[in-house]
Design an enzyme around this catalytic site. Sequence first.
Site, PDB file in Angstrom:
ATOM      1  N   ASP A 146      -3.422  71.760  43.118  1.00 24.17           N
ATOM      2  CA  ASP A 146      -2.426  71.277  42.161  1.00 24.17           C
ATOM      3  C   ASP A 146      -1.045  71.317  42.830  1.00 24.17           C
ATOM      4  O   ASP A 146      -0.720  72.253  43.549  1.00 24.17           O
ATOM      5  CB  ASP A 146      -2.437  72.152  40.900  1.00 24.17           C
ATOM      6  CG  ASP A 146      -1.694  71.496  39.753  1.00 24.17           C
ATOM      7  OD1 ASP A 146      -2.353  71.086  38.778  1.00 24.17           O
ATOM      8  OD2 ASP A 146      -0.446  71.388  39.825  1.00 24.17           O
ATOM      9  N   GLU A 157      -1.615  65.871  30.544  1.00 22.92           N
ATOM     10  CA  GLU A 157      -0.534  65.046  31.091  1.00 22.92           C
ATOM     11  C   GLU A 157      -1.068  63.918  31.964  1.00 22.92           C
ATOM     12  O   GLU A 157      -0.490  62.835  31.990  1.00 22.92           O
ATOM     13  CB  GLU A 157       0.447  65.916  31.867  1.00 22.92           C
ATOM     14  CG  GLU A 157       1.259  66.792  30.919  1.00 22.92           C
ATOM     15  CD  GLU A 157       2.187  67.758  31.620  1.00 22.92           C
ATOM     16  OE1 GLU A 157       2.302  67.680  32.865  1.00 22.92           O
ATOM     17  OE2 GLU A 157       2.777  68.585  30.916  1.00 22.92           O
ATOM     18  N   HIS A 184      -9.859  66.117  34.570  1.00 20.47           N
ATOM     19  CA  HIS A 184      -9.761  67.081  35.676  1.00 20.47           C
ATOM     20  C   HIS A 184      -9.998  68.472  35.142  1.00 20.47           C
ATOM     21  O   HIS A 184      -9.589  68.803  34.025  1.00 20.47           O
ATOM     22  CB  HIS A 184      -8.393  66.990  36.364  1.00 20.47           C
ATOM     23  CG  HIS A 184      -7.219  67.053  35.420  1.00 20.47           C
ATOM     24  ND1 HIS A 184      -6.813  65.964  34.694  1.00 20.47           N
ATOM     25  CD2 HIS A 184      -6.405  68.068  35.089  1.00 20.47           C
ATOM     26  CE1 HIS A 184      -5.772  66.308  33.951  1.00 20.47           C
ATOM     27  NE2 HIS A 184      -5.507  67.578  34.161  1.00 20.47           N
TER      28      HIS A 184
HETATM   29  P1  5GP Z   1      -2.820  68.369  32.702  1.00 19.85           P
HETATM   30  O1  5GP Z   1      -1.611  68.841  31.940  1.00 19.85           O
HETATM   31  O2  5GP Z   1      -3.003  66.886  32.583  1.00 19.85           O
HETATM   32  O3  5GP Z   1      -4.053  69.156  32.387  1.00 19.85           O
HETATM   33  O4  5GP Z   1      -2.529  68.729  34.205  1.00 19.85           O
HETATM   34  C1  5GP Z   1      -2.133  67.807  35.170  1.00 19.85           C
HETATM   35  C2  5GP Z   1      -1.917  68.588  36.444  1.00 19.85           C
HETATM   36  O5  5GP Z   1      -1.792  67.662  37.507  1.00 19.85           O
HETATM   37  C3  5GP Z   1      -0.650  69.447  36.439  1.00 19.85           C
HETATM   38  O6  5GP Z   1      -1.018  70.810  36.685  1.00 19.85           O
HETATM   39  C4  5GP Z   1       0.182  68.850  37.571  1.00 19.85           C
HETATM   40  O7  5GP Z   1       0.894  69.831  38.308  1.00 19.85           O
HETATM   41  C5  5GP Z   1      -0.842  68.134  38.419  1.00 19.85           C
HETATM   42  N1  5GP Z   1      -0.344  66.962  39.126  1.00 19.85           N
HETATM   43  C6  5GP Z   1       0.381  65.938  38.593  1.00 19.85           C
HETATM   44  N2  5GP Z   1       0.659  65.010  39.535  1.00 19.85           N
HETATM   45  C7  5GP Z   1       0.082  65.456  40.683  1.00 19.85           C
HETATM   46  C8  5GP Z   1       0.022  64.930  42.009  1.00 19.85           C
HETATM   47  O8  5GP Z   1       0.546  63.860  42.335  1.00 19.85           O
HETATM   48  N3  5GP Z   1      -0.657  65.666  42.931  1.00 19.85           N
HETATM   49  C9  5GP Z   1      -1.255  66.859  42.614  1.00 19.85           C
HETATM   50  N4  5GP Z   1      -1.889  67.492  43.598  1.00 19.85           N
HETATM   51  N5  5GP Z   1      -1.216  67.382  41.375  1.00 19.85           N
HETATM   52  C10 5GP Z   1      -0.553  66.690  40.419  1.00 19.85           C
END
Ligand code: 5GP
Length: 121
Positions: free
Chosen positions: A33, A97, A102
């Site tokens: 992440d 988000e 994932h």
């Molecule tokens: P969600 O809130 O959707 O469960 O988590 C999305 C996750 O994706 C977040 O923890 C955020 O830091 C991660 N994330 C968002 N954009 C990117 C990216 O471009 N690369 C990586 N490696 N992680 C990302």
Amino acid sequence: MEQDPNCIFCRIVRGEIPSRKVYEDADVLAFHDIQPVAPVHLLVIPKAHVASLYDVAPAHEAVLGRIMAIAGRLARDHGADDGFRAIVNTGRVGRQEVMHVHVHLIGGGEPLGPMIARKGH
Ligand code: 5GP
Ligand code: ZN
């Protein structure tokens, strides 16, 4: 394989956005992440675009099973050998988000806080 041209994680799968990959096979990708919340914070995704757990179809059962099947090994191999949490945020209430399914693997440090903060705890 189904892909969404504008999805960040599909773009990571295609190599258009760099990532720190830790595991890859024909159907699954795992990477660090970008904003870790613990010493170990990996994301494990199906390579095919599936927006959220609401969008899972029977055809995705095998890849989602595979993700869960490798989660423990991935977590342990990256230093979370004393427990971790696997989280799938879904939709608005789940505060998802990135709209590509994932699994967060989070651990490697001190015990995490309660999964959901309860009033008075
Ligand atoms: P969600 O809130 O959707 O469960 O988590 C999305 C996750 O994706 C977040 O923890 C955020 O830091 C991660 N994330 C968002 N954009 C990117 C990216 O471009 N690369 C990586 N490696 N992680 C990302
Ligand atoms: Zn996608």
